[in-house]
Design a protein around this motif. Structure first.
Motif, PDB file in Angstrom:
ATOM      1  N   GLU A 170       0.806  -1.216   0.000  1.00  0.00           N
ATOM      2  CA  GLU A 170       0.000   0.000   0.000  1.00  0.00           C
ATOM      3  C   GLU A 170       0.844   1.273   0.000  1.00  0.00           C
ATOM      4  N   THR A 171       2.167   1.133  -0.078  1.00  0.00           N
ATOM      5  CA  THR A 171       3.035   2.306  -0.060  1.00  0.00           C
ATOM      6  C   THR A 171       3.727   2.457  -1.403  1.00  0.00           C
ATOM      7  N   PRO A 172       3.256   3.370  -2.260  1.00  0.00           N
ATOM      8  CA  PRO A 172       3.958   3.599  -3.526  1.00  0.00           C
ATOM      9  C   PRO A 172       5.324   4.213  -3.264  1.00  0.00           C
ATOM     10  N   ARG A 173       6.202   4.076  -4.234  1.00  0.00           N
ATOM     11  CA  ARG A 173       7.566   4.582  -4.046  1.00  0.00           C
ATOM     12  C   ARG A 173       7.557   6.064  -3.736  1.00  0.00           C
ATOM     13  N   ASP A 174       6.739   6.824  -4.434  1.00  0.00           N
ATOM     14  CA  ASP A 174       6.595   8.251  -4.154  1.00  0.00           C
ATOM     15  C   ASP A 174       5.295   8.746  -4.771  1.00  0.00           C
ATOM     16  N   ILE A 175       4.928   9.969  -4.446  1.00  0.00           N
ATOM     17  CA  ILE A 175       3.768  10.602  -5.062  1.00  0.00           C
ATOM     18  C   ILE A 175       4.209  11.964  -5.582  1.00  0.00           C
ATOM     19  N   GLU A 176       3.388  12.580  -6.391  1.00  0.00           N
ATOM     20  CA  GLU A 176       3.695  13.893  -6.944  1.00  0.00           C
ATOM     21  C   GLU A 176       2.944  14.956  -6.138  1.00  0.00           C
ATOM     22  N   PRO A 177       3.624  15.647  -5.233  1.00  0.00           N
ATOM     23  CA  PRO A 177       2.938  16.620  -4.370  1.00  0.00           C
ATOM     24  C   PRO A 177       2.252  17.740  -5.147  1.00  0.00           C
ATOM     25  N   LEU A 178       2.840  18.148  -6.275  1.00  0.00           N
ATOM     26  CA  LEU A 178       2.257  19.267  -7.027  1.00  0.00           C
ATOM     27  C   LEU A 178       0.842  18.949  -7.500  1.00  0.00           C
ATOM     28  N   HIS A 179       0.578  17.680  -7.754  1.00  0.00           N
ATOM     29  CA  HIS A 179      -0.772  17.294  -8.181  1.00  0.00           C
ATOM     30  C   HIS A 179      -1.799  17.657  -7.109  1.00  0.00           C
ATOM     31  N   PHE A 180      -1.462  17.415  -5.865  1.00  0.00           N
ATOM     32  CA  PHE A 180      -2.395  17.691  -4.773  1.00  0.00           C
ATOM     33  C   PHE A 180      -2.411  19.176  -4.409  1.00  0.00           C
ATOM     34  N   ILE A 181      -1.266  19.852  -4.576  1.00  0.00           N
ATOM     35  CA  ILE A 181      -1.206  21.278  -4.250  1.00  0.00           C
ATOM     36  C   ILE A 181      -1.978  22.098  -5.272  1.00  0.00           C
ATOM     37  N   THR A 182      -1.701  21.839  -6.557  1.00  0.00           N
ATOM     38  CA  THR A 182      -2.346  22.642  -7.611  1.00  0.00           C
ATOM     39  C   THR A 182      -3.845  22.401  -7.684  1.00  0.00           C
ATOM     40  N   LYS A 183      -4.270  21.200  -7.390  1.00  0.00           N
ATOM     41  CA  LYS A 183      -5.700  20.882  -7.437  1.00  0.00           C
ATOM     42  C   LYS A 183      -6.374  21.060  -6.077  1.00  0.00           C
ATOM     43  N   ASN A 184      -5.587  21.517  -5.095  1.00  0.00           N
ATOM     44  CA  ASN A 184      -6.117  21.753  -3.753  1.00  0.00           C
ATOM     45  C   ASN A 184      -6.816  20.515  -3.193  1.00  0.00           C
ATOM     46  N   LYS A 185      -6.159  19.374  -3.365  1.00  0.00           N
ATOM     47  CA  LYS A 185      -6.703  18.104  -2.888  1.00  0.00           C
ATOM     48  C   LYS A 185      -5.934  17.659  -1.644  1.00  0.00           C
ATOM     49  N   PRO A 186      -6.611  16.970  -0.718  1.00  0.00           N
ATOM     50  CA  PRO A 186      -5.899  16.483   0.476  1.00  0.00           C
ATOM     51  C   PRO A 186      -4.887  15.406   0.100  1.00  0.00           C
ATOM     52  N   PHE A 187      -3.791  15.361   0.807  1.00  0.00           N
ATOM     53  CA  PHE A 187      -2.777  14.345   0.538  1.00  0.00           C
ATOM     54  C   PHE A 187      -3.299  12.983   0.990  1.00  0.00           C
ATOM     55  N   PRO A 188      -2.954  11.917   0.253  1.00  0.00           N
ATOM     56  CA  PRO A 188      -3.546  10.596   0.521  1.00  0.00           C
ATOM     57  C   PRO A 188      -3.044   9.979   1.824  1.00  0.00           C
ATOM     58  N   THR A 189      -3.943   9.207   2.460  1.00  0.00           N
ATOM     59  CA  THR A 189      -3.597   8.440   3.658  1.00  0.00           C
ATOM     60  C   THR A 189      -3.926   6.969   3.402  1.00  0.00           C
ATOM     61  N   LEU A 190      -3.481   6.092   4.272  1.00  0.00           N
ATOM     62  CA  LEU A 190      -3.793   4.674   4.155  1.00  0.00           C
ATOM     63  C   LEU A 190      -5.278   4.444   4.432  1.00  0.00           C
ATOM     64  N   SER A 191      -5.835   3.378   3.836  1.00  0.00           N
ATOM     65  CA  SER A 191      -7.253   3.091   4.029  1.00  0.00           C
ATOM     66  C   SER A 191      -7.527   2.701   5.481  1.00  0.00           C
ATOM     67  N   GLN A 192      -8.743   2.924   5.904  1.00  0.00           N
ATOM     68  CA  GLN A 192      -9.114   2.605   7.278  1.00  0.00           C
ATOM     69  C   GLN A 192      -9.013   1.110   7.543  1.00  0.00           C
ATOM     70  N   GLU A 193      -9.374   0.297   6.536  1.00  0.00           N
ATOM     71  CA  GLU A 193      -9.292  -1.163   6.690  1.00  0.00           C
ATOM     72  C   GLU A 193      -7.847  -1.595   6.907  1.00  0.00           C
ATOM     73  N   LEU A 194      -6.945  -1.032   6.105  1.00  0.00           N
ATOM     74  CA  LEU A 194      -5.538  -1.390   6.256  1.00  0.00           C
ATOM     75  C   LEU A 194      -4.998  -0.916   7.600  1.00  0.00           C
ATOM     76  N   ASN A 195      -5.350   0.300   7.987  1.00  0.00           N
ATOM     77  CA  ASN A 195      -4.893   0.807   9.285  1.00  0.00           C
ATOM     78  C   ASN A 195      -5.347  -0.097  10.428  1.00  0.00           C
ATOM     79  N   THR A 196      -6.566  -0.626  10.310  1.00  0.00           N
ATOM     80  CA  THR A 196      -7.079  -1.506  11.359  1.00  0.00           C
ATOM     81  C   THR A 196      -6.242  -2.780  11.452  1.00  0.00           C
ATOM     82  N   ARG A 197      -5.952  -3.401  10.316  1.00  0.00           N
ATOM     83  CA  ARG A 197      -5.152  -4.630  10.305  1.00  0.00           C
ATOM     84  C   ARG A 197      -3.738  -4.367  10.820  1.00  0.00           C
ATOM     85  N   LEU A 198      -3.153  -3.257  10.341  1.00  0.00           N
ATOM     86  CA  LEU A 198      -1.806  -2.920  10.808  1.00  0.00           C
ATOM     87  C   LEU A 198      -1.806  -2.622  12.302  1.00  0.00           C
TER      88      LEU A 198
END
Length: 650
Positions: A170-198
């Motif tokens: 569930e961890t990509p090597r990297d993400i492109e921050p500018l995509h989230f900054i320019t589109k004013n989107k929240p930065f991604p987090t792990l899914s709730q299901e995965l967080n529960t298992r972890l």
């Protein structure tokens, strides 16, 4: 008698038979107990135990039971209870051996195939069994304990591997921050299901780590920090490089403009990524672990930020005159980033402060260095224009101050830390090697107004510039006071205009007038010094009062009558005075027109000259204009003509 003996023997036989029955009953019970012990020995042998190690202690226990069983009265109860308790203990010891194979099968399947909840339940049962067997302290259980320990260790390792695998997928090597900054989107987090298992895996493994007295972070925390820190660093590396690259301008002499460096985007991306990561950590780990895991996860990215800031700081120090403003911007941006993260997470403030300190120190020292550079450049002037034209150093110095206003927020905080006039002590410390001196109390003046201190700094800069320009003008222009006056007045005019037409105006509103008026008066005094030489020709021996002579629409003075009362020598003297005045006045007018003056300077000086000369000339003309009987040979200007000349000077 025989009957009595026979009856006694029968009673004795009956009692013997009863004792035999009791002994037979006890023997039967002992035989049953022995069979159970033999069955237990068989099961223990199936788990790999040595017959010698097992049979010896159990045989000893059997003998003890036989002794216990054969001792005491027929109906004694304590012996029976001891036997039953031993049997129960043996049953408890038998259970781990019986269940080991089932648990081992689950452990070998792993959490993916067995199911996480089933797997955790199995490993918890193994832990409980292991604890029970260790508590029994029987030498015969050592091999089973070793087997259980091996299974538990294998299970823990598989859980750590499962955590690593789940997080890695569930961890990509990297993400492109500018995509989230320019589109004013929240930065991604792990899914709730995965967080529960972890979180479930972390809860168990971390608990084991603590119970075993492990020091430092748990294996799960290490795995998380290692994987996620790589992602953060990879996601931010391009923005870090961009921040360094955008510091290099095409024109090295261009003044840095706010927002032209990539540090703002870099900080924005870091804040978004860090906060998203903190949200993940809070969902997976216990509260006590939030801070340490967050610190460890962010550390590599923070080290890269520190390297970037050091690189930028070196660039700023090498181009202080043009790029000191980048230092102010960095102070504001990184301080804001630190405050935002500290408010949301309670962490990282000290790390940011450490990385920012060199840039902040450069920003503080820049104020004194810019002031000294202004003085140094002014004192190094080799030529003052002969027409009094202003020099670029004036507008360049004011552009510096104007540019500083664009960074007023960080500069205000820096000013408060320096204290009012602190830029002077900074220079003294730098020259005396006292850079590590303990700050003065003014550095911690909570009520200090940073804007007011900055206004004082601006006034200091302007005053230092004008003082240095005056010194160079006196040295280079010698006694040419009018040129000096024009030069200083032009400088004052440019300063006033650049203050008035910029954001400096409200800051210097209370200081501008007194400061510039002083230099304006000094410039006017130097320029009008030549009027004194001209005015000398308008005084005569008859005039004894230096008050302003009367002049107006009605001429109450009879020039002809005055001249009749003069001797020929006095009349010739009057003619000489008119001629000398004409020559000096014409030369002054010519020079006034040749000087390079700012518009407001030309008007101000024209008015000063007119106010000094015209009243004196009008009085002199009223008294003596008939000396050449209107021929214009000596009296070149009448009152209206000279007034017209003055108007051309504006």
């Amino acid at each position: 008698m025989a009957i009595g003996l026979s009856g006694g023997r029968a009673a004795a036989d009956e009692e013997a038979r009863a004792e035999v029955d009791v002994l037979n009953s006890r023997l039967e019970k002992t035989t049953q107990l022995t069979k159970k012990i033999q069955a237990c020995l068989g099961r223990l042998e199936e788990t790999g135990k040595s017959v010698r190690d097992v049979a010896g202690p159990l045989n000893g226990e059997t003998k003890k039971l036989q002794v216990l069983g054969n001792s005491g009265p027929p109906r004694s109860r304590p012996g029976r209870k001891n036997i039953e308790s031993v049997i129960a203990a043996i049953e408890r010891l038998r259970q781990p051996a019986d269940s080991k194979n089932d648990e081992e099968r689950i452990i070998r399947m792993g959490p993916d195939k067995a199911g996480l909840s089933n797997y955790l339940a199995s490993i918890k049962r193994l832990n409980k069994a292991l604890g029970d067997m260790k508590a029994s302290n029987l030498r015969s259980t050592k091999q089973t304990v070793d087997e259980l320990q091996r299974l538990v260790k294998s299970g823990n390792t598989q859980l750590e591997n499962a955590f690593d695998k789940l997080l890695r997928i569930e961890t990509p090597r990297d993400i492109e921050p500018l995509h989230f900054i320019t589109k004013n989107k929240p930065f991604p987090t792990l899914s709730q299901e995965l967080n529960t298992r972890l979180g479930v895996i972390n809860e168990y493994v971390s608990g084991v780590h603590r119970r075993q007295g492990g020091s430092g972070e748990s294996p799960i925390a290490k795995i998380y920090a290692e994987l996620r820190s790589q992602r953060l660093s990879a996601s931010l590396v391009n923005l870090a490089a961009a921040s360094s690259n955008t510091a290099k301008k095409k024109n090295p002499d261009a003044i840095y403009r706010a927002g032209t460096n990539g540090i703002g985007t870099y900080a924005q991306a870091m804040e978004g990524l860090f906060l998203a990561e903190y949200e993940n950590i809070c969902s997976i780990f216990t509260r006590d672990d939030w801070g340490p895991v967050f610190q460890a996860t962010c550390q590599p990215a923070l080290l890269e930020l520190g390297r970037t800031l050091r690189e930028l700081n070196n660039h700023i120090k090498a181009h202080m005159n043009t790029d000191c403003y980048l230092a102010y911007e960095i102070v504001e941006i990184i301080s804001g980033l630190s405050n935002n993260l500290e408010a949301r997470t309670g962490e990282l403030k000290s790390s940011f402060a450490g990385f920012l300190r060199p840039v902040r120190d450069t920003a503080k020292s820049s104020l004194a260095e810019l002031l000294e550079d202004t003085k140094r450049r002014a004192n190094a002037l080799q030529v003052i224009p002969a027409d009094g034209a202003p020099l670029p150093i004036v507008s360049e110095t004011m552009q510096r101050l104007q540019s500083m206003v664009d960074f007023l927020r960080p500069i205000s905080s820096i000013m408060v830390s320096l204290g009012d006039g602190g830029w002077r002590s900074t220079v003294a410390s730098a020259r005396g090697g006292g850079g590590d001196a303990i700050p003065s109390l003014s550095s911690f003046d909570i009520g200090a107004d940073g804007k007011e201190i900055f206004a004082h700094y601006c006034a200091d800069t302007i005053d230092a510039l004008m003082a240095a320009l005056e010194n160079r003008a006196r040295a280079l222009l010698q006694q040419r006071k009018p040129v000096m006056g024009v030069f200083l007045a032009n400088s004052v005019a440019i300063i006033e205009r650049m203050v008035r037409d910029s954001e400096l105006a409200p800051l210097l509103e209370s200081r501008r007038g007194p400061l510039l008026d002083t230099w304006r008066k000094k410039a006017a005094s130097l320029y009008t010094d030549t009027c004194k030489d001209i005015s000398v020709h308008l005084f005569d021996v008859i005039h004894t009062s230096r008050g302003r002579p009367t002049s107006g629409g009605q001429n109450t003075i009879d020039s002809s009558a005055i001249l009749k009362g003069l001797s020929s020598k006095d009349k010739e003297n009057i003619k000489t005075k008119f001629a000398a005045f004409n020559l000096a006045f014409d030369e002054m007018v010519m020079r006034h027109r040749q000087y390079s003056m700012e518009r407001e300077v030309r008007q101000a000086f024209a008015k000063d000259v007119q106010n000094m000369i015209e009243p004196l000339y009008n009085r002199f003309w009223d008294r003596y204009h008939e000396v050449d009987k209107g021929k214009g040979k000596y009296v070149k200007y009448d009152k209206s003509a000279i007034a017209a000349v003055f108007l051309t000077l504006y």
